[in-house]
Design a protein around this motif. Sequence first.
Motif, PDB file in Angstrom:
ATOM      1  N   HIS A 138      41.286  38.147  47.671  1.00  0.00           N
ATOM      2  CA  HIS A 138      42.604  38.539  47.916  1.00  0.00           C
ATOM      3  C   HIS A 138      42.556  40.235  47.988  1.00  0.00           C
ATOM      4  N   LEU A 139      42.040  40.737  46.850  1.00  0.00           N
ATOM      5  CA  LEU A 139      41.730  42.256  46.764  1.00  0.00           C
ATOM      6  C   LEU A 139      41.181  42.750  47.980  1.00  0.00           C
ATOM      7  N   ALA A 140      40.051  42.061  48.348  1.00  0.00           N
ATOM      8  CA  ALA A 140      39.064  42.498  49.415  1.00  0.00           C
ATOM      9  C   ALA A 140      39.861  42.570  50.749  1.00  0.00           C
ATOM     10  N   MET A 141      40.707  41.669  50.966  1.00  0.00           N
ATOM     11  CA  MET A 141      41.355  41.414  52.157  1.00  0.00           C
ATOM     12  C   MET A 141      42.521  42.434  51.973  1.00  0.00           C
ATOM     13  N   ALA A 142      42.998  43.077  50.939  1.00  0.00           N
ATOM     14  CA  ALA A 142      43.976  44.018  50.723  1.00  0.00           C
ATOM     15  C   ALA A 142      43.287  45.276  51.105  1.00  0.00           C
ATOM     16  N   GLY A 143      41.852  45.378  51.194  1.00  0.00           N
ATOM     17  CA  GLY A 143      41.458  46.744  51.429  1.00  0.00           C
ATOM     18  C   GLY A 143      40.824  47.391  50.254  1.00  0.00           C
ATOM     19  N   PHE A 144      40.542  46.815  49.078  1.00  0.00           N
ATOM     20  CA  PHE A 144      40.092  47.222  47.991  1.00  0.00           C
ATOM     21  C   PHE A 144      38.516  47.095  48.169  1.00  0.00           C
ATOM     22  N   ARG A 145      37.735  47.823  47.522  1.00  0.00           N
ATOM     23  CA  ARG A 145      36.344  47.566  47.471  1.00  0.00           C
ATOM     24  C   ARG A 145      36.114  46.915  46.121  1.00  0.00           C
ATOM     25  N   VAL A 146      35.529  45.716  46.084  1.00  0.00           N
ATOM     26  CA  VAL A 146      35.498  44.677  45.209  1.00  0.00           C
ATOM     27  C   VAL A 146      34.023  44.254  44.733  1.00  0.00           C
ATOM     28  N   LEU A 147      33.884  44.299  43.549  1.00  0.00           N
ATOM     29  CA  LEU A 147      32.424  43.593  42.784  1.00  0.00           C
ATOM     30  C   LEU A 147      32.993  42.104  42.167  1.00  0.00           C
ATOM     31  N   ALA A 148      32.221  41.162  42.534  1.00  0.00           N
ATOM     32  CA  ALA A 148      32.759  39.854  41.822  1.00  0.00           C
ATOM     33  C   ALA A 148      31.588  39.842  40.964  1.00  0.00           C
ATOM     34  N   VAL A 149      31.754  39.474  39.699  1.00  0.00           N
ATOM     35  CA  VAL A 149      30.580  39.124  38.787  1.00  0.00           C
ATOM     36  C   VAL A 149      30.727  37.752  38.259  1.00  0.00           C
ATOM     37  N   ASP A 150      29.430  37.151  38.385  1.00  0.00           N
ATOM     38  CA  ASP A 150      29.564  35.564  37.927  1.00  0.00           C
ATOM     39  C   ASP A 150      28.837  35.592  36.607  1.00  0.00           C
ATOM     40  N   LEU A 151      29.452  35.608  35.305  1.00  0.00           N
ATOM     41  CA  LEU A 151      28.799  35.632  34.278  1.00  0.00           C
ATOM     42  C   LEU A 151      28.833  34.275  33.526  1.00  0.00           C
ATOM     43  N   ASP A 152      28.948  33.169  34.323  1.00  0.00           N
ATOM     44  CA  ASP A 152      28.948  31.786  33.977  1.00  0.00           C
ATOM     45  C   ASP A 152      27.626  31.054  34.295  1.00  0.00           C
TER      46      ASP A 152
END
Length: 423
Positions: free
Chosen positions: A157-171
Amino acid sequence: MNTAQTHRTVDAQLQGDSSLSVALPADRAIAADAEMLSAQLQAMRNRLFPPTAQKTLRKFTSGEAAKLIGVSDGYLRQLSIAGEGPQPETGSGGRRLYTLAEINALRRHLAEAGGAKAKTYLPHRDPGANEHMQVIAVTNFKGGSGKTTTSAHLAQHLAMAGFRVLAVDLDPQASMSALFGYQPELDLTGNDTLYGAIRYDGERRLLRDIICKTYFDGLDLIPGNLELQEFEHTTPQMLADRQHGTQSVEQQLFFARVQAALDTVSDDYDVVVIDCPPQLGFLTLSALCAATSVLVTVHPQMLDVASMSQFLFMTADLLAVVREAGGELNFDFMRYLITRFEPNDAPQQQIAGFLRSLFGERVLTNSVVKSTAFSDAGLTKQTLYEVSRDSFTRATYDRAFESLTSVNSEIQGLIFRAWNRPG
């Protein structure tokens, strides 16, 4: 064969011969099951995403693109006719289709004109205005609370809103990585999770070298796999060595390592979304210490709420120890998110009301409803933002989509509030 030998009989099909059966130790039998399942998942991925087995994001209609950017469809048409910005693909009947990369290029084009609406078009944070990188930890140690679903959809959602996003999979189970098209045991070769950047030995890597691009423009990923569990094993030894004076006191303590790694890429991102493991170990504590904000997902069932109570007690105790050891714990916001909510279920309504009466505004106003749309999309390792509305019963899709978007828009508003920016 007695039980002390820990053997079991497995089909020789695992060995390529269906006419025989063989006795294998339990560990090898389980490993054979894992390999067989992994191979089938790989074959499924190849069928779903041929020919390169890479996921791609669908294109957006001009109406969807206009809504994402915050302009009218007519205005987008004018820009296209005038040759301004990227030109969309034109389909049958003159239908205009945009990729997310083209939508973001349009955002940059409109923002370059300046003016009061520049940040509306391109909401990147302004470090000069003290808008720090938001690090949102999504956590709970009760399985089934919708933690990974929340993390993945929020990041998208944040990426589609124009933010620069980093997702971190810590699981270590790497469910979010799978949603983004990675099969951890096949696509990751070692030392390419966050563990590679926070480990204690000389094999440590720069976080920048671990980050992977995704098929979502503006959204990068640090994938996870089982090697993350090594942090839970090596940290106690590091603490013991430090206590006995056999390790340099300059060595960063565990709770500061995730934040230090993220700081090295802070210029590149507006928001980091961390999908925490479903247990309160060193990884989760490190994520909480790195976080500027926290989301606690909770399924509105009494057993889940009771479990969350214990989770909060344990978290408070452990974070107090971290604070006494010098860790900084200042959250811009901490919110409880009700997930898998069934509005027509009276007991769930009661529990949701109970939580709101206890925590007030710390419970998000909006909830994620329970819907078959999420599981149906998951069959092809997709999220609700990726699938086409035509693939579902319209009412089912719209109900789930509106619920999800309302939740994520509320969180986006909290990010703006943390930046002292109008929502």
